[in-house]
Design a protein around this motif. Structure first.
Motif, short mmCIF file in Angstrom:
data_model
loop_
_atom_site.label_atom_id
_atom_site.label_comp_id
_atom_site.label_asym_id
_atom_site.label_seq_id
_atom_site.Cartn_x
_atom_site.Cartn_y
_atom_site.Cartn_z
N LEU A 18 0.84 -1.21 0.00
CA LEU A 18 0.00 0.00 0.00
C LEU A 18 0.87 1.25 0.00
O LEU A 18 0.65 2.17 -0.79
CB LEU A 18 -0.94 0.00 1.21
N GLN A 19 1.86 1.28 0.87
CA GLN A 19 2.76 2.43 0.94
C GLN A 19 3.46 2.67 -0.40
O GLN A 19 3.56 3.80 -0.86
CB GLN A 19 3.81 2.22 2.04
N SER A 20 3.94 1.60 -1.03
CA SER A 20 4.63 1.72 -2.32
C SER A 20 3.69 2.21 -3.42
O SER A 20 4.06 3.07 -4.22
CB SER A 20 5.23 0.37 -2.73
N ALA A 21 2.50 1.65 -3.46
CA ALA A 21 1.53 2.05 -4.49
C ALA A 21 1.11 3.51 -4.31
O ALA A 21 0.98 4.24 -5.30
CB ALA A 21 0.31 1.13 -4.46
N ILE A 22 0.92 3.95 -3.07
CA ILE A 22 0.58 5.35 -2.81
C ILE A 22 1.72 6.26 -3.25
O ILE A 22 1.49 7.28 -3.90
CB ILE A 22 0.24 5.56 -1.32
N ALA A 23 2.93 5.89 -2.90
CA ALA A 23 4.09 6.71 -3.30
C ALA A 23 4.20 6.79 -4.82
O ALA A 23 4.41 7.87 -5.38
CB ALA A 23 5.37 6.14 -2.69
N GLU A 24 4.02 5.64 -5.50
CA GLU A 24 4.11 5.63 -6.95
C GLU A 24 3.00 6.47 -7.59
O GLU A 24 3.17 7.04 -8.65
CB GLU A 24 4.02 4.19 -7.48
N ALA A 25 1.85 6.57 -6.89
CA ALA A 25 0.72 7.37 -7.39
C ALA A 25 0.83 8.84 -7.01
O ALA A 25 -0.06 9.62 -7.31
CB ALA A 25 -0.59 6.79 -6.86
N GLY A 26 1.90 9.22 -6.35
CA GLY A 26 2.09 10.63 -6.02
C GLY A 26 1.52 11.05 -4.68
O GLY A 26 1.40 12.24 -4.40
N GLY A 27 1.17 10.09 -3.85
CA GLY A 27 0.67 10.42 -2.52
C GLY A 27 -0.80 10.77 -2.51
O GLY A 27 -1.47 10.83 -3.55
N LEU A 28 -1.30 11.02 -1.31
CA LEU A 28 -2.71 11.31 -1.12
C LEU A 28 -2.95 12.69 -0.51
O LEU A 28 -4.08 13.04 -0.17
CB LEU A 28 -3.35 10.24 -0.21
#
Length: 148
Positions: free
Chosen positions: A64-74
């Motif tokens: 989850l942390q990696s996918a969020i980072a790759e997506a530019g954060g929330l």
């Protein structure tokens, strides 16, 4: 725990309100950021989960942390919707700590215990229960774990 931010893989641009969708499946965690008004994909991220029928929940958190980072954060997202795999069983102790890796829906080792739990049921209870200890549910797995 704080969710990570990052630059993200930009797909489009939006001046409007952004919303996020998170899907944590058996194979991976995906994050998409969309413009709330137009539905246009703005950015996205993905991170794989370990293979197998058991996985420690820490691996899900890391993905989850990696996918969020790759997506530019929330940080600039107004709302988040989360979907996850069903029938996974996470066993916790009295302090809420993970006891063992989670059993996933595709783990069939509890088949014998699930069958036994069905045989012990009265006919009235079987007809009123929507789940009779199927292998893929927590009920089937929970009767199997104490034997391990």
């Amino acid at each position: 725990m704080r969710l990570q931010s990052g630059q993200g893989r930009r797909v489009g641009r939006s001046d409007g309100t952004l919303v996020a969708g998170i899907d944590s499946s058996t194979q991976s965690c995906k994050v998409v950021i969309r413009d709330a008004e137009t539905g246009k994909l703005v950015r996205q991220g993905r991170a794989g989960h370990p293979d197998g029928t058991e996985v420690h929940p820490d691996a899900w958190w890391a993905a989850l942390q990696s996918a969020i980072a790759e997506a530019g954060g929330l940080d600039d997202v107004a709302a988040v919707s989360v979907a996850g795999q069903q029938h996974g069983m996470v066993v916790l102790d009295e302090n809420g700590e993970v006891v063992r890796p989670a059993l996933l829906w595709n783990d069939t080792r509890s088949a014998g215990a699930a069958r036994c739990s069905r045989w012990r049921r009265t006919p009235a209870r079987i007809t009123t229960s929507s789940t009779c200890g199927a292998v893929s549910t927590a009920r089937g797995g929970s009767s199997w774990i104490p034997r391990r």
